[in-house]
Write a protein that holds these residues in place. Structure first.
Motif, PDB file in Angstrom:
ATOM      1  N   VAL A   1     -25.990  67.878  -1.725  1.00  0.00           N
ATOM      2  CA  VAL A   1     -25.558  69.258  -1.916  1.00  0.00           C
ATOM      3  C   VAL A   1     -24.034  69.293  -1.833  1.00  0.00           C
ATOM      4  O   VAL A   1     -23.445  68.808  -0.872  1.00  0.00           O
ATOM      5  CB  VAL A   1     -26.159  70.186  -0.845  1.00  0.00           C
TER       6      VAL A   1
ATOM      7  N   ALA B   1     -26.140  78.666 -12.369  1.00  0.00           N
ATOM      8  CA  ALA B   1     -27.384  78.757 -11.603  1.00  0.00           C
ATOM      9  C   ALA B   1     -28.607  78.839 -12.501  1.00  0.00           C
ATOM     10  O   ALA B   1     -29.666  78.295 -12.180  1.00  0.00           O
ATOM     11  CB  ALA B   1     -27.327  79.962 -10.670  1.00  0.00           C
TER      12      ALA B   1
ATOM     13  N   GLU C   1     -27.679  67.052   2.913  1.00  0.00           N
ATOM     14  CA  GLU C   1     -26.880  68.212   3.284  1.00  0.00           C
ATOM     15  C   GLU C   1     -25.858  67.802   4.340  1.00  0.00           C
ATOM     16  O   GLU C   1     -26.215  67.290   5.394  1.00  0.00           O
ATOM     17  CB  GLU C   1     -27.760  69.345   3.819  1.00  0.00           C
TER      18      GLU C   1
ATOM     19  N   GLY D   1     -20.605  71.816  -2.192  1.00  0.00           N
ATOM     20  CA  GLY D   1     -20.164  73.201  -2.199  1.00  0.00           C
ATOM     21  C   GLY D   1     -18.764  73.364  -2.740  1.00  0.00           C
ATOM     22  O   GLY D   1     -18.096  72.370  -3.072  1.00  0.00           O
TER      23      GLY D   1
ATOM     24  N   TYR E   1     -22.470  71.742   3.241  1.00  0.00           N
ATOM     25  CA  TYR E   1     -23.161  72.946   2.779  1.00  0.00           C
ATOM     26  C   TYR E   1     -24.663  72.682   2.754  1.00  0.00           C
ATOM     27  O   TYR E   1     -25.105  71.529   2.618  1.00  0.00           O
ATOM     28  CB  TYR E   1     -22.719  73.336   1.367  1.00  0.00           C
ATOM     29  N   ASN E   2     -25.451  73.748   2.856  1.00  0.00           N
ATOM     30  CA  ASN E   2     -26.892  73.594   2.648  1.00  0.00           C
ATOM     31  C   ASN E   2     -27.249  74.015   1.226  1.00  0.00           C
ATOM     32  O   ASN E   2     -26.382  74.439   0.443  1.00  0.00           O
ATOM     33  CB  ASN E   2     -27.702  74.394   3.681  1.00  0.00           C
ATOM     34  N   ALA E   3     -28.516  73.894   0.902  1.00  0.00           N
ATOM     35  CA  ALA E   3     -28.956  74.165  -0.464  1.00  0.00           C
ATOM     36  C   ALA E   3     -28.748  75.616  -0.881  1.00  0.00           C
ATOM     37  O   ALA E   3     -28.698  75.924  -2.081  1.00  0.00           O
ATOM     38  CB  ALA E   3     -30.427  73.783  -0.618  1.00  0.00           C
ATOM     39  N   ASP E   4     -28.604  76.511   0.099  1.00  0.00           N
ATOM     40  CA  ASP E   4     -28.357  77.927  -0.209  1.00  0.00           C
ATOM     41  C   ASP E   4     -26.872  78.230  -0.404  1.00  0.00           C
ATOM     42  O   ASP E   4     -26.503  79.380  -0.670  1.00  0.00           O
ATOM     43  CB  ASP E   4     -28.911  78.815   0.912  1.00  0.00           C
ATOM     44  N   GLY E   5     -26.045  77.209  -0.237  1.00  0.00           N
ATOM     45  CA  GLY E   5     -24.616  77.401  -0.406  1.00  0.00           C
ATOM     46  C   GLY E   5     -23.886  77.829   0.844  1.00  0.00           C
ATOM     47  O   GLY E   5     -22.694  78.168   0.788  1.00  0.00           O
ATOM     48  N   ASP E   6     -24.562  77.801   1.986  1.00  0.00           N
ATOM     49  CA  ASP E   6     -23.935  78.194   3.246  1.00  0.00           C
ATOM     50  C   ASP E   6     -23.122  77.042   3.831  1.00  0.00           C
ATOM     51  O   ASP E   6     -23.552  75.882   3.784  1.00  0.00           O
ATOM     52  CB  ASP E   6     -24.998  78.612   4.268  1.00  0.00           C
TER      53      ASP E   6
ATOM     54  N   SER F   1     -18.117  72.720  -8.160  1.00  0.00           N
ATOM     55  CA  SER F   1     -18.878  73.934  -7.857  1.00  0.00           C
ATOM     56  C   SER F   1     -17.963  75.137  -7.651  1.00  0.00           C
ATOM     57  O   SER F   1     -18.381  76.284  -7.828  1.00  0.00           O
ATOM     58  CB  SER F   1     -19.755  73.720  -6.620  1.00  0.00           C
TER      59      SER F   1
END
Length: 421
Positions: free
Chosen positions: A378, A131, A210, A380, A213-218, A98
Motif C-alpha cells: 500500500v 479509484a 501496510e 500513500g 498507510y493502510n488500504a483505506d488511505g489512512d 498516488s
C-alpha cells in the motif's frame, strides 16, 4: 526513496530543469523534453537509448533534464498547478504517484492510448490508476525487487562464507542478519556491516503490505507495529556499531562504495547500476544473496505525459516506447533496472542473465524470485517523503541523536507533511 532512483554514469544531457515541451523548430525538428530525478532512479540518462529512438523517428530530438528527488516532484506539482512549464514527459516515483492521482485531468490517460496493461501486474497498474480504474496517468518503468549485495573479499577476511547460497542461509530473517553483523563487526579494520540504517529499515519494510498507510488511505505510521519494530531493530544494529553512517546518495556514500567501507547493502535491482557506476574498480568483488525474509520490493517509477504539453501525440509514442518490454530488458542488462513487466521475467534474455560485475550472480532469477511472494504494498500520497524522513532520522541516530528523540521528531515531520500536524 532515494533517492528512486539512478545509476551508472552514462553519456547524456543534464540541463537545467527549466525547459518545457516545445513545438517543432524552424528546421522541422520536434524537441521532446523528459524530466527525471535523482542519481539512481528509472530512466537513466541513457543517451544510447534516446539515440536509438531518434534514429528510428526522424525529426525527433530528446532532451533529458535531471534534478534531485524532492525538487523534481515539487516542481512538477507547481507546474501542474500553474498550467504551464512541465516537460513533455515527467517521471514520477512509485511513492509519489498516488499524490498525483487526484489530478487525472492534468495527465494523458493511457487507457485511451491502446496500451496493453496486461503486461504488468494489476497492483503495478493500480498504483497509477484512478479509484474507478478508468484513468491510468503513468506507464510503469522498472520494479525494484530486493536482494542483498555483499563484498566477498570482506566476508572472506572476516571468516564468513562467501558463496551466495551459503551467505543467503546466514540470514533467513532480518534479526539473524543483524546477528551476523555482530559477528562481522570489528573483524575487518575500518569496515562496517552495512552502509546506512535507512537502507536496512527500508529493506525490512519491503516485505510488508501496510507500512505508512493502510488500504483505506489512512496514515498509520505512528501506530503501526511493523514500522516501530523495523525502527527498533535498525537502531539496535546502529548501537552495535554495524553502520557506516553514510547518507544515501551523498559523496561520502559514493566513496564508501569505492573504498569498501561496508560489507553489505540492501540491494534492489537498480542498486546494481549504482554500484557499477560509482565503484567500477570493485568489479568481481561483489556478489548477490537473497534478502532476509526471502522477498520484498523497493522502488519503481512511472512515465507520465502532462496534458498541458504541446507535443502530446509524439510524447505518448515515446512514453510507450520507453516502457516497452524490449527497452526495459535492455536497461536491465546494461544497468540493472529490473523490468516491471512480469511478462518479461520468464524470457530467456532476463531469466538467463548473469552479472559479470557481481561475480556471475544470476540476477535474472534472483529478483523475480524476490518479487514472486512479495506483498502488494500500500502506497500513500506521502510515502516517498516519509521514507526519506525515516532515512534522515536514522542518520541522525548514527550521528548521536537519542533514538527516542529522533523517532518523535520524525513523527512530527511526517504529520506535517501529511497535513496532520
Amino acid at each position: 526513496m532515494r533517492n528512486s532512483g539512478i545509476v551508472a554514469t552514462l553519456a547524456g544531457l543534464a540541463l537545467a530543469l527549466t525547459a518545457c515541451g516545445s513545438d517543432a523548430g524552424d528546421d522541422g525538428t520536434t524537441t521532446l523534453t523528459i524530466n527525471v530525478f535523482g542519481d539512481n532512479f528509472s530512466l537513466p540518462d541513457n543517451r544510447a537509448l534516446y539515440d536509438e529512438y531518434e534514429k528510428a523517428h526522424k525529426g525527433i530530438k530528446i532532451v533529458e533534464n535531471r534534478s534531485d528527488f524532492g525538487t523534481h516532484h515539487q516542481n512538477l506539482q507547481a507546474r501542474l498547478t500553474a498550467g504551464s512549464g512541465a516537460a513533455d514527459i515527467e517521471l514520477i516515483e512509485v511513492g509519489q504517484v498516488s499524490g498525483f492521482i487526484g489530478q487525472t485531468d492534468k495527465f494523458v490517460n493511457f487507457k485511451d492510448e491502446s496500451v496493453d496493461t496486461t503486461q504488468w501486474t494489476d497492483a503495478i497498474v493500480q498504483r497509477a490508476s484512478s479509484a474507478d480504474g478508468g484513468t491510468l496517468i503513468g506507464l510503469p518503468t522498472d520494479i525494484g525487487g530486493l536482494a542483498m549485495c555483499y563484498r566477498t573479499d570482506l566476508f572472506a577476511q572476516a571468516g564468513l562464507p562467501t558463496t551466495r547460497d551459503e551467505v543467503s542461509a546466514l540470514w533467513p530473517t532480518w534479526e539473524q542478519y543483524v546477528e551476523v553483523g555482530k559477528q562481522f563487526t570489528g573483524t575487518v579494520a575500518d569496515v562496517k556491516w552495512f552502509d546506512a540504517g535507512g537502507h536496512v529499515f527500508t529493506g525490512i519494510l519491503g516485505n510488508e503490505e501496510e507500512t505508512y498507510y493502510n488500504a483505506d488511505g489512512d496514515l498509520i505510521v505512528e501506530d503501526n507495529k511493523v514500522v516501530k519494530d523495523a525502527w527498533d531493530l535498525t537502531v539496535d544494529a546502529i548501537k552495535a556499531g554495524q553502520s557506516a553512517a553514510l547518507a544515501e546518495f551523498s559523496p561520502e556514500w559514493n566513496t564508501g562504495f569505492q573504498q569498501g567501507q561496508f560489507a553489505t547493502i540492501t540491494c534492489p535491482a537498480w542498486m546494481m547500476g549504482y554500484i557499477q557506476g560509482n565503484a567500477p574498480d570493485t568489479k568481481g568483488k561483489w556478489d548477490i544473496a537473497k534478502i532476509p525474509g526471502g522477498s520484498g520490493n523497493w522502488g519503481g517509477s512511472y512515465v507520465t505525459v502532462p496534458s498541458q504539453g504541446k507535443n502530446i501525440d509524439a510524447s505518448v509514442e515515446l512514453a510507450k516506447w520507453l516502457t516497452a518490454p524490449e527497452q526495459n530488458i535492455k536497461l536491465f542488462k546494461s544497468i540493472g533496472n529490473f523490468p516491471s513487466q512480469s511478462s518479461t521475467w520468464s524470457s530467456t534474455e532476463v531469466a538467463d542473465f548473469t552479472s559479470e560485475f557481481f561475480s556471475g550472480a544470476p540476477a535474472g532469477t534472483i529478483y523475480p524470485e524476490s518479487l514472486e511472494n512479495a506483498p502488494s504494498q500500500v502506497v500513500g500520497p506521502q510515502s516517498g517523503v516519509i521514507g526519506n524522513t525515516f532515512a534522515g532520522a536514522l542518520n541522525s541516530v548514527e550521528q548521536g541523536t537519542d533514538p527516542n528523540e529522533a523517532w518523535d521528531s520524525a513523527m512530527e515531520d511526517i504529520k506535517a507533511a501529511a497535513g496532520e500536524g
